[in-house]
Scaffold this motif. Structure first.
Motif, PDB file in Angstrom:
ATOM      1  N   THR A 105       1.000  -1.130   0.118  1.00 40.39           N
ATOM      2  CA  THR A 105       0.037   0.103   0.117  1.00 40.39           C
ATOM      3  C   THR A 105       0.724   1.438   0.068  1.00 40.39           C
ATOM      4  OG1 THR A 105      -0.260  -0.103   2.331  1.00 40.39           O
ATOM      5  CG2 THR A 105      -1.817  -1.280   1.245  1.00 40.39           C
ATOM      6  N   ALA A 106       0.489   2.386  -0.684  1.00 37.71           N
ATOM      7  CA  ALA A 106       0.927   3.682  -0.548  1.00 37.71           C
ATOM      8  C   ALA A 106       0.030   4.494  -0.812  1.00 37.71           C
ATOM      9  CB  ALA A 106       2.306   3.632  -1.517  1.00 37.71           C
ATOM     10  N   HIS A 107       0.324   5.985  -0.343  1.00 42.77           N
ATOM     11  CA  HIS A 107      -0.563   7.107  -0.492  1.00 42.77           C
ATOM     12  C   HIS A 107       0.060   8.007  -1.582  1.00 42.77           C
ATOM     13  CE1 HIS A 107      -3.166  10.682   0.147  1.00 42.77           C
ATOM     14  NE2 HIS A 107      -2.460  10.929   0.532  1.00 42.77           N
ATOM     15  N   TRP A 108      -0.428   8.045  -2.569  1.00 40.09           N
ATOM     16  CA  TRP A 108      -0.256   9.049  -3.682  1.00 40.09           C
ATOM     17  C   TRP A 108      -1.135  10.268  -4.000  1.00 40.09           C
ATOM     18  CZ3 TRP A 108       1.061   5.402  -8.344  1.00 40.09           C
ATOM     19  CH2 TRP A 108       2.262   4.624  -8.048  1.00 40.09           C
ATOM     20  N   GLN A 155       8.130  -1.431  -0.813  1.00 36.18           N
ATOM     21  CA  GLN A 155       7.348  -0.749   0.018  1.00 36.18           C
ATOM     22  C   GLN A 155       7.691   0.743   0.105  1.00 36.18           C
ATOM     23  OE1 GLN A 155       4.105  -1.422   1.578  1.00 36.18           O
ATOM     24  NE2 GLN A 155       4.118   0.463   1.256  1.00 36.18           N
ATOM     25  N   ASN A 156       9.264   0.769   0.433  1.00 39.91           N
ATOM     26  CA  ASN A 156       9.828   2.179   0.644  1.00 39.91           C
ATOM     27  C   ASN A 156       9.651   2.866  -0.679  1.00 39.91           C
ATOM     28  OD1 ASN A 156      10.222   1.582   3.378  1.00 39.91           O
ATOM     29  ND2 ASN A 156      12.483   0.982   2.859  1.00 39.91           N
ATOM     30  N   ARG A 159       6.276   4.350  -1.449  1.00 39.00           N
ATOM     31  CA  ARG A 159       6.063   5.598  -0.536  1.00 39.00           C
ATOM     32  C   ARG A 159       6.753   6.840  -1.149  1.00 39.00           C
ATOM     33  NH1 ARG A 159       6.277   1.828   4.563  1.00 39.00           N
ATOM     34  NH2 ARG A 159       4.079   1.313   4.691  1.00 39.00           N
ATOM     35  N   GLU A 160       8.054   6.543  -1.769  1.00 38.92           N
ATOM     36  CA  GLU A 160       8.762   7.689  -2.013  1.00 38.92           C
ATOM     37  C   GLU A 160       8.001   8.294  -3.177  1.00 38.92           C
ATOM     38  OE1 GLU A 160      12.425   5.899  -2.881  1.00 38.92           O
ATOM     39  OE2 GLU A 160      13.122   5.899  -0.618  1.00 38.92           O
TER      40      GLU A 160
END
Length: 168
Positions: A105-108, A155-156, A159-160
């Motif tokens: 998961t990530a927030h964009w 994952q990192n 997020r980046e």
């Protein structure tokens, strides 16, 4: 041996603009490597007409795009998800369902073009800017070596990508 097809779900509250743009962009740019999906926690029930106009102008197919509830992708029989991206700040702060497949998961987050005010040209410009930002993020995502990168590094990096300032 055939390449894995990844399921990616884009979420925002209304599922009428940003997540729809992302779904369509990844579906085309992913060239068969991705099954792109979108949904909302409180779907608007329709895709914003400016989103549809822009996607058609940019050469994306729009048939089948619809505003849908995220519950479609959390229940029994839903596809196992590999990636879930929130593209609005409201959806990022909500308690999401448990997604099948233990997705990354990530927030964009991207400003909501459907909330733009002003002239028609200014409103359409907000959609173009949201498209540009999403296209650039998806391009960075598609450049990742998904088959060979370890889960924590991936994952990192996801997020980046969401935190990157996307220049014109």
């Amino acid at each position: 041996m055939s390449e894995k097809v990844y399921n990616a779900l884009f979420l925002c509250t209304g599922n009428s603009a940003r997540s729809i743009l992302a779904e369509s962009i990844l579906q085309r740019e992913g060239k068969g490597r991705f099954n792109a999906l979108s949904a909302g926690s409180n779907p608007a029930g329709r895709v914003h007409p400016y989103a549809l106009d822009l996607l058609e102008t940019m050469g994306h197919p729009v048939a089948g795009l619809r505003s849908k509830n995220w519950d479609e992708f959390a229940g029994q029989g839903a596809p196992a998800l590999d990636f879930v991206f929130t593209v609005c700040d409201n959806a990022a702060g909500e308690t999401c369902p448990v997604w099948p497949g233990q997705p990354m998961t990530a927030h964009w987050g991207i400003a909501d073009p459907a909330a733009a005010t002003g002239s028609e040209a200014e409103k359409r410009a907000a959609f173009t800017e949201a498209y540009r930002m999403m296209f650039n993020r998806i391009s960075l995502f598609l450049a990742l070596p998904l088959e060979s990168i370890d889960r924590m590094s991936l994952q990192n990096r996801l997020r980046e990508i969401g935190a990157e300032k996307i220049e014109a």
